[in-house]
Design a protein around this motif. Structure first.
Motif, PDB file in Angstrom:
ATOM      1  N   GLY A  29      50.924  71.853 -19.941  1.00  0.00           N
ATOM      2  CA  GLY A  29      51.329  70.787 -20.853  1.00  0.00           C
ATOM      3  C   GLY A  29      51.428  69.424 -20.203  1.00  0.00           C
ATOM      4  N   GLU A  30      51.487  69.371 -18.876  1.00  0.00           N
ATOM      5  CA  GLU A  30      51.631  68.089 -18.189  1.00  0.00           C
ATOM      6  C   GLU A  30      50.413  67.188 -18.352  1.00  0.00           C
ATOM      7  OE1 GLU A  30      52.684  68.695 -14.155  1.00  0.00           O
ATOM      8  OE2 GLU A  30      54.648  69.572 -14.586  1.00  0.00           O
ATOM      9  N   ILE A  31      49.255  67.768 -18.653  1.00  0.00           N
ATOM     10  CA  ILE A  31      48.067  66.909 -18.772  1.00  0.00           C
ATOM     11  C   ILE A  31      47.970  66.267 -20.153  1.00  0.00           C
ATOM     12  CG2 ILE A  31      46.862  68.389 -17.120  1.00  0.00           C
ATOM     13  CD1 ILE A  31      44.958  69.195 -19.369  1.00  0.00           C
ATOM     14  N   ILE A  32      48.840  66.670 -21.077  1.00  0.00           N
ATOM     15  CA  ILE A  32      48.863  66.064 -22.403  1.00  0.00           C
ATOM     16  C   ILE A  32      49.905  64.940 -22.391  1.00  0.00           C
ATOM     17  CG2 ILE A  32      49.208  66.430 -24.859  1.00  0.00           C
ATOM     18  CD1 ILE A  32      46.777  67.897 -23.707  1.00  0.00           C
ATOM     19  N   ASN A  33      49.457  63.725 -22.469  1.00  0.00           N
ATOM     20  CA  ASN A  33      50.343  62.558 -22.450  1.00  0.00           C
ATOM     21  C   ASN A  33      50.553  62.089 -23.886  1.00  0.00           C
ATOM     22  OD1 ASN A  33      51.554  60.006 -22.189  1.00  0.00           O
ATOM     23  ND2 ASN A  33      50.591  59.680 -20.183  1.00  0.00           N
ATOM     24  N   THR A  34      51.686  62.469 -24.456  1.00  0.00           N
ATOM     25  CA  THR A  34      51.945  62.141 -25.860  1.00  0.00           C
ATOM     26  C   THR A  34      52.283  60.665 -26.059  1.00  0.00           C
ATOM     27  OG1 THR A  34      54.248  62.865 -25.562  1.00  0.00           O
ATOM     28  CG2 THR A  34      52.688  64.476 -26.449  1.00  0.00           C
ATOM     29  N   ASP A  35      52.665  59.966 -24.997  1.00  0.00           N
ATOM     30  CA  ASP A  35      52.964  58.529 -25.114  1.00  0.00           C
ATOM     31  C   ASP A  35      51.683  57.722 -25.328  1.00  0.00           C
ATOM     32  OD1 ASP A  35      55.690  58.927 -24.785  1.00  0.00           O
ATOM     33  OD2 ASP A  35      55.547  58.809 -22.605  1.00  0.00           O
ATOM     34  N   THR A  36      50.653  58.082 -24.552  1.00  0.00           N
ATOM     35  CA  THR A  36      49.387  57.341 -24.647  1.00  0.00           C
ATOM     36  C   THR A  36      48.370  58.057 -25.529  1.00  0.00           C
ATOM     37  OG1 THR A  36      48.523  58.441 -22.663  1.00  0.00           O
ATOM     38  CG2 THR A  36      49.732  56.372 -22.358  1.00  0.00           C
ATOM     39  N   LYS A  37      48.742  59.243 -26.036  1.00  0.00           N
ATOM     40  CA  LYS A  37      47.840  60.052 -26.864  1.00  0.00           C
ATOM     41  C   LYS A  37      46.530  60.342 -26.123  1.00  0.00           C
ATOM     42  CE  LYS A  37      50.404  60.199 -30.602  1.00  0.00           C
ATOM     43  NZ  LYS A  37      50.962  61.455 -31.125  1.00  0.00           N
ATOM     44  N   THR A  38      46.695  60.750 -24.847  1.00  0.00           N
ATOM     45  CA  THR A  38      45.511  61.067 -24.051  1.00  0.00           C
ATOM     46  C   THR A  38      45.696  62.392 -23.309  1.00  0.00           C
ATOM     47  OG1 THR A  38      46.367  59.850 -22.127  1.00  0.00           O
ATOM     48  CG2 THR A  38      44.910  58.649 -23.641  1.00  0.00           C
ATOM     49  N   VAL A  39      44.567  63.005 -23.007  1.00  0.00           N
ATOM     50  CA  VAL A  39      44.535  64.093 -22.028  1.00  0.00           C
ATOM     51  C   VAL A  39      44.303  63.409 -20.694  1.00  0.00           C
ATOM     52  CG1 VAL A  39      43.404  66.220 -21.304  1.00  0.00           C
ATOM     53  CG2 VAL A  39      43.523  65.649 -23.731  1.00  0.00           C
ATOM     54  N   SER A  40      45.252  63.545 -19.782  1.00  0.00           N
ATOM     55  CA  SER A  40      45.236  62.743 -18.559  1.00  0.00           C
ATOM     56  C   SER A  40      45.369  63.635 -17.326  1.00  0.00           C
ATOM     57  CB  SER A  40      46.397  61.733 -18.606  1.00  0.00           C
ATOM     58  OG  SER A  40      46.467  60.978 -17.425  1.00  0.00           O
ATOM     59  N   PHE A  41      44.453  63.488 -16.368  1.00  0.00           N
ATOM     60  CA  PHE A  41      44.483  64.331 -15.175  1.00  0.00           C
ATOM     61  C   PHE A  41      43.719  63.656 -14.040  1.00  0.00           C
ATOM     62  CE2 PHE A  41      41.387  65.731 -18.313  1.00  0.00           C
ATOM     63  CZ  PHE A  41      40.184  65.534 -17.643  1.00  0.00           C
ATOM     64  N   THR A  42      43.873  64.203 -12.837  1.00  0.00           N
ATOM     65  CA  THR A  42      43.162  63.666 -11.673  1.00  0.00           C
ATOM     66  C   THR A  42      41.751  64.264 -11.623  1.00  0.00           C
ATOM     67  OG1 THR A  42      43.970  65.434 -10.241  1.00  0.00           O
ATOM     68  CG2 THR A  42      45.311  63.450 -10.390  1.00  0.00           C
ATOM     69  N   LYS A  43      40.945  63.757 -10.670  1.00  0.00           N
ATOM     70  CA  LYS A  43      39.555  64.183 -10.592  1.00  0.00           C
ATOM     71  C   LYS A  43      39.373  65.552  -9.950  1.00  0.00           C
ATOM     72  CE  LYS A  43      37.033  59.819 -10.747  1.00  0.00           C
ATOM     73  NZ  LYS A  43      36.036  58.963 -10.073  1.00  0.00           N
ATOM     74  N   HIS A  44      40.453  66.135  -9.462  1.00  0.00           N
ATOM     75  CA  HIS A  44      40.337  67.422  -8.787  1.00  0.00           C
ATOM     76  C   HIS A  44      41.366  68.406  -9.354  1.00  0.00           C
ATOM     77  CE1 HIS A  44      37.709  65.459  -5.894  1.00  0.00           C
ATOM     78  NE2 HIS A  44      38.620  64.504  -5.763  1.00  0.00           N
ATOM     79  N   GLY A  45      41.063  69.691  -9.195  1.00  0.00           N
ATOM     80  CA  GLY A  45      41.985  70.732  -9.650  1.00  0.00           C
ATOM     81  C   GLY A  45      41.592  71.317 -10.997  1.00  0.00           C
ATOM     82  N   SER A  46      42.251  72.409 -11.337  1.00  0.00           N
ATOM     83  CA  SER A  46      41.941  73.133 -12.575  1.00  0.00           C
ATOM     84  C   SER A  46      42.541  72.436 -13.796  1.00  0.00           C
ATOM     85  CB  SER A  46      42.492  74.564 -12.487  1.00  0.00           C
ATOM     86  OG  SER A  46      42.407  75.217 -13.734  1.00  0.00           O
ATOM     87  N   LEU A  47      41.781  72.445 -14.890  1.00  0.00           N
ATOM     88  CA  LEU A  47      42.280  71.906 -16.161  1.00  0.00           C
ATOM     89  C   LEU A  47      42.924  72.995 -17.014  1.00  0.00           C
ATOM     90  CD1 LEU A  47      39.342  69.560 -17.227  1.00  0.00           C
ATOM     91  CD2 LEU A  47      41.390  69.022 -15.910  1.00  0.00           C
ATOM     92  N   GLY A  48      42.749  74.251 -16.631  1.00  0.00           N
ATOM     93  CA  GLY A  48      43.287  75.367 -17.402  1.00  0.00           C
ATOM     94  C   GLY A  48      42.267  76.491 -17.466  1.00  0.00           C
ATOM     95  N   HIS A  49      42.538  77.486 -18.311  1.00  0.00           N
ATOM     96  CA  HIS A  49      41.600  78.600 -18.414  1.00  0.00           C
ATOM     97  C   HIS A  49      41.014  78.705 -19.821  1.00  0.00           C
ATOM     98  CE1 HIS A  49      45.477  80.517 -19.538  1.00  0.00           C
ATOM     99  NE2 HIS A  49      44.738  81.239 -20.354  1.00  0.00           N
ATOM    100  N   ILE A  50      39.804  79.214 -19.886  1.00  0.00           N
ATOM    101  CA  ILE A  50      39.039  79.253 -21.131  1.00  0.00           C
ATOM    102  C   ILE A  50      39.547  80.340 -22.073  1.00  0.00           C
ATOM    103  CG2 ILE A  50      36.758  79.688 -22.122  1.00  0.00           C
ATOM    104  CD1 ILE A  50      35.533  78.535 -19.618  1.00  0.00           C
TER     105      ILE A  50
END
Length: 331
Positions: A78-99
């Motif tokens: 849930g940390e990659i969901i930024n409800t303040d800016t209404k964006t999916v926000s993350f760094t350029k490296h690492g997992s985004l989650g599982h399919i």
């Protein structure tokens, strides 16, 4: 500090949860998602990959008119969901989650170069805060009516549920019969419908399809199920199959005979209500009780010059009924 990447999302609120819809280039997505496979990890839900399908997707993706309009669904932190800016926000490296859905499209696109991947802007749906049961529920909702998903995998996923259901009870019984070393069905059940050993002769789905009517509202095992005494059902089945294996040792351990296959197992389960009634009247559902029935069955077969092979029992529902009737006559 790693550079942030941000994608605006559209929020979809539904009774079952909230979904975050965005678009991403395939080149930015496909190498950053995990695939958790059933059987490889305790919380896995995905089936084994189909290499032919992956190759076909790669080939299709190289066409000038290729399109991928359906979404990739990902369970994320849930940390990659930024409800303040209404964006999916993350760094350029690492997992985004599982399919949760779209593994073959992702695996096919992974076969392309970064330049080729960048031609595709994919529709991506993120869901957060899910547990393994929620993941399985979403997976089943999407896939249960689509032919490519093996029925055994669907039944196996129902076993994840904490809620008590008939299918889950049957799943646990199948798992116990298959895993217990003293069980005559040890390593004879294809638990995900995928054969991994020559000894596996019956699929999990065939097992559950045959057992489930016995725990249903009118089934002979219903009272045990309602009282959560699945251990008694398991003991009865162990007694039954042990007696069958000892009465027909050659046929039981041969892949050329029907006993440990769908026809034999299905016929046995069709005859179980009558055997159960007879045993209950005698106050005995022991291995010895079933052994007497199967000894008479052997005599019955011999008197009719029948062998437990395809010669006399074709692999069809008619053969299953024929076998069950022979058992019933032997009670």
């Amino acid at each position: 500090m790693s550079e942030k990447m941000e994608y605006p999302y559209i929020e979809l609120e539904q009774p079952g949860g909230t979904f975050y819809v965005t678009t991403m280039l395939a080149s930015e997505l496909v190498d950053r998602v995990e695939i958790k496979r059933r059987g490889s990890t305790p919380d896995g839900i995905q089936r084994n990959p189909d290499t032919k399908r992956i190759s076909e997707i790669k080939k299709y993706a190289l066409r000038e008119d290729a399109v991928f309009p359906t979404p990739i669904i990902i369970s994320c932190d849930g940390e990659i969901i930024n409800t303040d800016t209404k964006t999916v926000s993350f760094t350029k490296h690492g997992s985004l989650g599982h399919i949760l859905d779209g593994q073959h499209r992702v695996l096919g696109l992974q076969q392309l170069t970064k330049e080729q991947q960048a031609k595709f802007k994919l529709l991506v749906i993120f869901v957060t805060g899910t547990d393994v049961y929620s993941d399985a529920t979403i997976f089943l909702t999407i896939n249960s009516n689509q032919k490519p998903v093996p029925k055994s995998l669907i039944y196996d996923l129902f076993g994840i549920s904490e809620e008590r259901t008939e299918i889950k009870a049957c799943h646990e019984i199948a798992k116990s019969l298959n895993s217990e070393k003293d069980s005559p069905l040890h390593n004879k059940i294809k638990m995900l419908g995928i054969k991994t050993s020559p000894t596996e002769t019956i699929s999990q789905s065939a097992f559950i399809d045959s057992l489930k009517p016995l725990v249903s509202s009118k089934g002979c095992f219903r009272a045990y199920y309602e009282n959560e005494r699945d251990d008694i059902i398991l003991r009865i089945l162990l007694s039954c199959f042990s007696a069958l294996a000892k009465t027909f040792p050659t046929e039981w351990n041969s892949n050329n005979h029907l006993l440990a296959k769908t026809v034999g197992f299905g016929g046995l389960m069709k005859a179980m209500p009558q055997m159960f009634t007879a045993g209950a009247e005698q106050g005995s559902l022991t291995e010895e009780f079933f052994r007497e029935i199967f000894e008479r069955l052997r005599e019955n077969l011999e008197s009719r010059y029948l062998t437990l092979t395809k010669k006399d029992f074709q692999t069809s529902n008619d053969a299953m009924i024929k076998f069950s009737q022979l058992i019933i006559e032997s009670i």
